[in-house]
Design a protein around this motif. Structure first.
Motif, short mmCIF file in Angstrom:
data_model
loop_
_atom_site.label_atom_id
_atom_site.label_comp_id
_atom_site.label_asym_id
_atom_site.label_seq_id
_atom_site.Cartn_x
_atom_site.Cartn_y
_atom_site.Cartn_z
N TRP A 35 0.86 -1.18 0.00
CA TRP A 35 0.00 0.00 0.00
C TRP A 35 0.90 1.24 0.00
O TRP A 35 1.81 1.36 0.85
N TYR A 36 0.65 2.11 -0.99
CA TYR A 36 1.33 3.40 -1.06
C TYR A 36 0.31 4.49 -0.75
O TYR A 36 -0.88 4.37 -1.03
N VAL A 37 0.81 5.61 -0.20
CA VAL A 37 -0.07 6.71 0.18
C VAL A 37 0.51 8.03 -0.34
O VAL A 37 1.73 8.20 -0.40
N GLN A 38 -0.39 8.91 -0.75
CA GLN A 38 0.02 10.25 -1.19
C GLN A 38 -0.82 11.28 -0.45
O GLN A 38 -2.01 11.43 -0.74
N TYR A 39 -0.21 11.96 0.51
CA TYR A 39 -0.86 13.06 1.21
C TYR A 39 -0.83 14.30 0.32
O TYR A 39 0.00 14.40 -0.59
N SER A 40 -1.71 15.23 0.64
CA SER A 40 -1.81 16.44 -0.18
C SER A 40 -0.47 17.15 -0.28
O SER A 40 0.20 17.39 0.73
N GLN A 45 4.48 7.65 -1.26
CA GLN A 45 5.42 6.95 -0.38
C GLN A 45 4.81 5.62 0.07
O GLN A 45 3.58 5.46 0.12
N LEU A 46 5.68 4.70 0.42
CA LEU A 46 5.23 3.40 0.90
C LEU A 46 4.58 3.53 2.27
O LEU A 46 5.13 4.18 3.17
N LEU A 47 3.40 2.92 2.42
CA LEU A 47 2.76 2.87 3.72
C LEU A 47 3.12 1.55 4.41
O LEU A 47 3.65 1.53 5.51
N GLY A 101 -3.14 -0.16 -8.54
CA GLY A 101 -4.57 0.03 -8.71
C GLY A 101 -4.87 1.47 -9.06
O GLY A 101 -3.96 2.31 -9.15
N THR A 102 -6.15 1.76 -9.23
CA THR A 102 -6.55 3.09 -9.66
C THR A 102 -6.65 4.08 -8.50
O THR A 102 -6.84 5.26 -8.73
N GLY A 103 -6.49 3.59 -7.28
CA GLY A 103 -6.44 4.49 -6.13
C GLY A 103 -7.80 4.72 -5.49
O GLY A 103 -8.84 4.68 -6.16
N THR A 104 -7.77 4.95 -4.18
CA THR A 104 -8.96 5.33 -3.42
C THR A 104 -8.62 6.57 -2.62
O THR A 104 -7.63 6.60 -1.90
N ARG A 105 -9.46 7.59 -2.78
CA ARG A 105 -9.27 8.80 -1.98
C ARG A 105 -10.04 8.64 -0.69
O ARG A 105 -11.26 8.43 -0.71
N LEU A 106 -9.34 8.73 0.42
CA LEU A 106 -9.96 8.67 1.73
C LEU A 106 -10.12 10.08 2.28
O LEU A 106 -9.16 10.85 2.34
N GLN A 107 -11.36 10.41 2.63
CA GLN A 107 -11.65 11.69 3.29
C GLN A 107 -12.14 11.40 4.69
O GLN A 107 -13.11 10.66 4.85
N VAL A 108 -11.48 11.99 5.67
CA VAL A 108 -11.90 11.82 7.05
C VAL A 108 -12.39 13.17 7.55
O VAL A 108 -11.63 14.13 7.64
N PHE A 109 -13.67 13.22 7.89
CA PHE A 109 -14.29 14.47 8.34
C PHE A 109 -14.22 14.58 9.86
O PHE A 109 -14.29 13.58 10.56
#
Lengths: 110, 116
Positions: A35-40, A45-47, A101-109
């Motif tokens: 799993w890779y992650v891209q913060y705003s 980067q590798l998670l 994969g095509t990616g999933t955007r996670l939004q945490v409110f």
């Protein structure tokens, strides 16, 4: 063709809720999964990777060969988890190339 | 820390121009990669290099070429830019030394290319 599937483009949750980002792969054998992650405004980067069996920032992912899945989970989401998450695999062959994969955007409110 | 740098953060080119995107890594990694990142399509591999002067096509090599004359530098070339090559381009590098079949990839900040 070998594929990595992330069925959700967007996942929205409230702070403190559990999170599960889904990832399925299309081949048998023993691929390496990541799993890779891209913060705003940050670089990708590798998670975590399945072979390490680590929990990073409270996230875990279990490889399920029967279901060919590698879902990413966190019991209590935080606002700072908001990011784009990509699942990746090196497929059925011993290779350094990754299929993303095509990616999933996670939004945490809040 | 591994540092992967890309020559430009933003680039605007005209259709038909030859475009060079440069990537440099400072950790002596054997492998280097070029991806394009598009919304809804994820990351798609354009080319991969596993050693100096060695390269392999990725999933979408059409319209692109690469050059790796030195270990630390991997260049992506758009021979004749077209509007459908407007995208975010990411460079990455990895090593062969970790004992895994696929090592962690370290990414650059990306180059957002607009072709008009």
């Amino acid at each position: 063709a070998q594929r990595v599937t992330q069925p959700e483009k967007l996942l929205s949750v409230f702070k403190g809720a559990p999170v599960e980002l889904k990832c399925n792969y299309s081949y048998s054998g023993s691929p390496e999964l990541f799993w890779y992650v891209q913060y705003s405004r940050q670089r990708l980067q590798l998670l975590l990777r399945h072979i390490s069996r680590e929990s990073i920032k409270g996230f875990t992912a279990d490889l399920n060969k029967g279901e060919t899945s590698f879902h990413l989970k966190k019991p209590f989401a935080q606002e700072e988890d908001s990011a784009m998450y990509y699942c990746a695999s090196n497929g059925a062959y011993n290779t350094d190339k990754l299929i993303f994969g095509t990616g999933t955007r996670l939004q945490v409110f809040p | 820390d591994v540092k992967v740098t890309q020559s430009s953060r933003y680039l605007v080119k005209r259709t038909g121009e030859k475009v060079f995107l440069e990537c440099v890594q400072d950790m002596d990694h054997e492998n280097m990669f070029w991806y394009r990142q598009d919304p809804g399509l994820g990351l798609r591999l354009i080319y991969f290099s596993y050693d100096v002067k060695m390269k392999e096509k990725g999933d979408i090599p059409e319209g692109y070429s690469v050059s790796r004359e030195k270990k630390e530098r991997f260049s992506l070339i758009l021979e004749s830019a077209s509007t459908n090559q407007t995208s975010m381009y990411l460079c990455a590098s990895s090593t062969n030394d970790q004992g895994f079949s696929a090592s962690e990839q370290y990414f650059g900040p990306g180059t957002r290319l607009t072709v008009t």
